[in-house]
Design an enzyme around this catalytic site. Structure first.
Site, PDB file in Angstrom:
ATOM      1  CG  ASP A  99      -3.242  33.947 -39.441  1.00 55.62           C
ATOM      2  OD1 ASP A  99      -3.561  34.645 -40.430  1.00 55.62           O
ATOM      3  OD2 ASP A  99      -3.859  32.915 -39.114  1.00 55.62           O
ATOM      4  CE  LYS A 153      -4.799  33.392 -42.885  1.00 56.48           C
ATOM      5  NZ  LYS A 153      -5.790  33.746 -41.826  1.00 56.48           N
ATOM      6  CD  GLU A 188     -11.941  29.413 -41.704  1.00 51.94           C
ATOM      7  OE1 GLU A 188     -10.994  30.226 -41.704  1.00 51.94           O
ATOM      8  OE2 GLU A 188     -12.147  28.605 -40.772  1.00 51.94           O
TER       9      GLU A 188
END
Ligand code: KIV
Length: 277
Positions: A85, A115, A184
């Site tokens: 991330d 990401k 998400e």
């Protein structure tokens, strides 16, 4: 998928209608266990801030944190694709920052991909990073780095306007070059529609079972994190309770002198000991 997983494996999985499995990890031993279990890809998520570092959110996580934990995971993952991330403000500030920091996650964290969170607004960054040869996974829906803008952990894309925006963002990140996108906390029917519309795989977390893959935070899956448990979590084991029992037993055995026992001792000859008196 038994060979080293790559972005190509993700692409082929979508083409062949095979589900992709992802879990988060933050250290070497856990990454090794996941790798040996055949998990396709490991995300070194900035959820590190919550489940490892004990912050309330992911805002305080730094590049140094991500590199430190990312490198440990990369050492443990022989086959799984390691995605690291990009932490808060490591890419939002400029394309230059995004490139430099994505590069650091690859060089120092040994990631296979990075990401980042966001849709259209971060497409210039996605494009620049992918043009530099670094695969980018996008992240839409509930993006925890914007938690203060959302006003809490809420399901995203529920109104017509929000659903349209999410679909447009998904198309935009695909066009910018992302190889996959995390969805998400998105209603499952919307996630199913996005999955059908995109040629890149969708990875769901709280987005139903029509996504091309799934991801969970491993402490949630193992019942090791009790600060909060989102509705989408399924506990596959109660490792937290097992650990607490083991810690208590250890404490009791140390107090009672049962541990360490003879079999945990190293020996030295009595003659040597006698010479010391
Ligand atoms: O940081 C993280 O763990 C994540 C997953 C929940 C997708 O972004």
């Amino acid at each position: 998928m038994s060979q080293k997983t790559s972005v190509l494996t993700f692409k082929n999985a979508k083409l062949n209608n095979e589900k992709i499995t992802m879990l988060t990890a933050y250290d070497y031993s856990i990454a090794k266990l996941m790798d040996e279990s055949g998990i396709d890809s490991i995300l070194v998520g900035d959820s590190l801030g919550n489940v490892v570092l004990g912050y309330e959110d992911t805002i305080s996580v730094t590049m140094e944190d991500m590199i430190h934990h990312g490198a440990a995971v990369s050492r443990g993952a022989k086959n799984a694709l390691v995605v690291i991330d990009m932490p808060f403000m490591s890419y939002q500030t400029s394309i230059y920052d995004a490139l430099v920091n994505a590069g650091r996650l690859m060089k120092e964290g040994r990631a296979g991909a990075v990401k980042l969170e966001g849709g259209k607004t971060v497409c210039p960054q996605i494009q620049a990073i992918t043009n530099a040869g670094i695969p980018v996974m996008a992240h839409l829906g509930l993006t925890p780095q914007s938690i203060h803008a959302f006003g809490g952990h809420r399901v995203q894309g529920k109104t017509e306007e929000a659903a349209k925006k999410l679909l447009e963002d998904a198309r935009a990140v695909e066009k910018a070059g992302a190889f996959a996108v995390v969805l998400e906390c998105v209603p499952s029917k919307l996630a199913a529609l996005i999955t059908k519309e995109l040629t890149i795989p969708t990875i769901g977390i709280g987005a139903g079972n029509q996504c091309d893959g799934q991801i969970l935070v491993y402490q949630d899956l193992l019942g090791m994190f009790s600060d909060f448990t989102p509705k989408f979590v399924k506990k596959y084991a109660n490792v937290g309770e097992i650990m607490k029992e083991a810690f208590k037993e250890y404490k009791n055995e140390v107090h009672s002198g049962v541990f360490p026992a003879k079999e945990q001792e190293y020996v030295i000859s009595d003659e040597i000991i006698e010479k010391l008196y």
